[in-house]
Design an enzyme around this catalytic site. Structure first.
Site, short mmCIF file in Angstrom:
data_model
loop_
_atom_site.label_atom_id
_atom_site.label_comp_id
_atom_site.label_asym_id
_atom_site.label_seq_id
_atom_site.Cartn_x
_atom_site.Cartn_y
_atom_site.Cartn_z
N VAL A 183 8.11 2.68 2.18
CA VAL A 183 8.64 2.62 3.54
C VAL A 183 10.00 3.31 3.58
O VAL A 183 10.86 3.04 2.73
CB VAL A 183 8.77 1.15 4.03
CG1 VAL A 183 9.28 1.13 5.46
CG2 VAL A 183 7.44 0.43 3.92
N ASP B 133 -0.89 -12.80 5.43
CA ASP B 133 0.17 -12.59 4.44
C ASP B 133 1.53 -12.94 5.03
O ASP B 133 2.52 -12.25 4.78
CB ASP B 133 0.15 -11.15 3.94
CG ASP B 133 0.89 -10.98 2.60
OD1 ASP B 133 1.01 -11.98 1.86
OD2 ASP B 133 1.33 -9.86 2.31
N MET C 38 0.79 -1.23 0.00
CA MET C 38 0.00 0.00 0.00
C MET C 38 0.83 1.28 0.00
O MET C 38 0.28 2.36 -0.16
CB MET C 38 -0.94 0.00 1.21
CG MET C 38 -2.05 -1.00 1.14
SD MET C 38 -3.13 -0.91 2.57
CE MET C 38 -2.11 -1.69 3.81
#
Length: 281
Positions: A22, A126, A19
């Protein structure tokens, strides 16, 4: 991006998640180095907030901490514990399989994190080698709760929609269903990869990988690592079981790792069930 965000100065790009981006960042006031995840897909804003809510409620030595979540100038930011070290996936790519003793140690740490999650009705959904970092000295940390689902989480997935990474997904996830047993399947995939350096369910296409997963059709790990113990093979076998009801739980994995003799008990029906899973239409 050089402009500080609410006191955090971004110092280094770390990678991309499902999404967002980082970054490593530094907070001058607290003198803390952190990881900041910045949402890049606005249509995922609700899932991003769910990730923050789920992970912020957790305190476990093998789960990365969430420090805060905020929205600054329309940008959603998740501030996380920064963990120095490679992911398990990066380690395998560079060094090949782990020694069996090390793999068992890491597996115990991740199974402990899963047992903690499952006792709180949270499913990670996940779990994979790329979502686990190895901090010094050999301490595993579970990351990325973007797909995690808690009992209190809003329903963010349409019925029948696939959630997860195909190569680590459990058979039932291809039908849009997931549970704590699905995380335990992924734990079996992780152990196989740590001990052989290869994923158990290869395939040239996602559909071929999915077909092999749903049949439980994988190469016996000792064929890739002849020095593998019978205990490790049996542990993989009991995690990569097609029926979620027959799969080992995270707690059972911990018990087996602490008392390997539990894996020596013969499972007379296991080979028959495996054969049936592979031949049934």
């Amino acid at each position: 991006m050089n402009q500080p965000i609410r006191g955090y100065t971004l110092t280094q790009w770390v990678g991309s998640g499902g999404m967002g981006e980082v970054y490593q960042a530094y907070h001058t006031a607290t003198q803390r180095t952190v990881a900041i995840k910045l949402l890049s897909r606005m249509e995922q804003a609700e899932r991003f907030r769910n990730e923050a809510a789920v992970q912020a409620s957790l305190r476990h030595p093998h789960i990365a901490l969430v420090y805060e979540f905020f929205v600054e100038n329309g940008l959603s930011c998740l501030v996380l514990e920064y963990i120095e070290g490679p992911t398990i996936e990066q380690y395998i790519r560079k060094n090949g399989p782990f020694p069996e003793e090390t793999a068992w140690k890491l597996l115990a740490q991740i199974a402990s994190a899963l047992e903690y999650l499952h006792s709180r009705d949270i499913v990670h959904r996940d779990l994979k080698a790329g979502n686990i970092k190895i901090a010094r000295p050999g301490k595993a940390k579970l990351l990325d709760f973007g797909l995690a689902r808690a009992a209190t989480s809003p329903k963010l997935t349409h019925e029948g929609h696939l959630i997860g990474t195909a190569s680590s997904m459990a058979p039932e996830q291809f039908s849009g269903r997931s549970s704590s047993a699905s995380d335990c399947w992924a734990l079996g995939v992780l152990l196989y990869e740590m001990l052989t350096g290869q994923p158990p369910f290869g395939g040239n296409t996602q559909s071929e990988t999915g077909r092999r997963i749903q049949k439980g059709d994988y190469l016996a790990p000792h064929k890739l690592n002849p020095r593998l113990s019978k205990a490790s093979e049996r542990l993989i076998d009991r995690l990569l079981t097609v029926s979620p009801d027959r799969r080992m739980t995270a707690r059972q994995v911990l018990e087996a790792l602490h008392h390997p003799a539990l894996l020596n008990a013969p499972d007379w029906m296991g080979p028959v069930r495996k054969w049936w899973d592979r031949v049934k239409p």
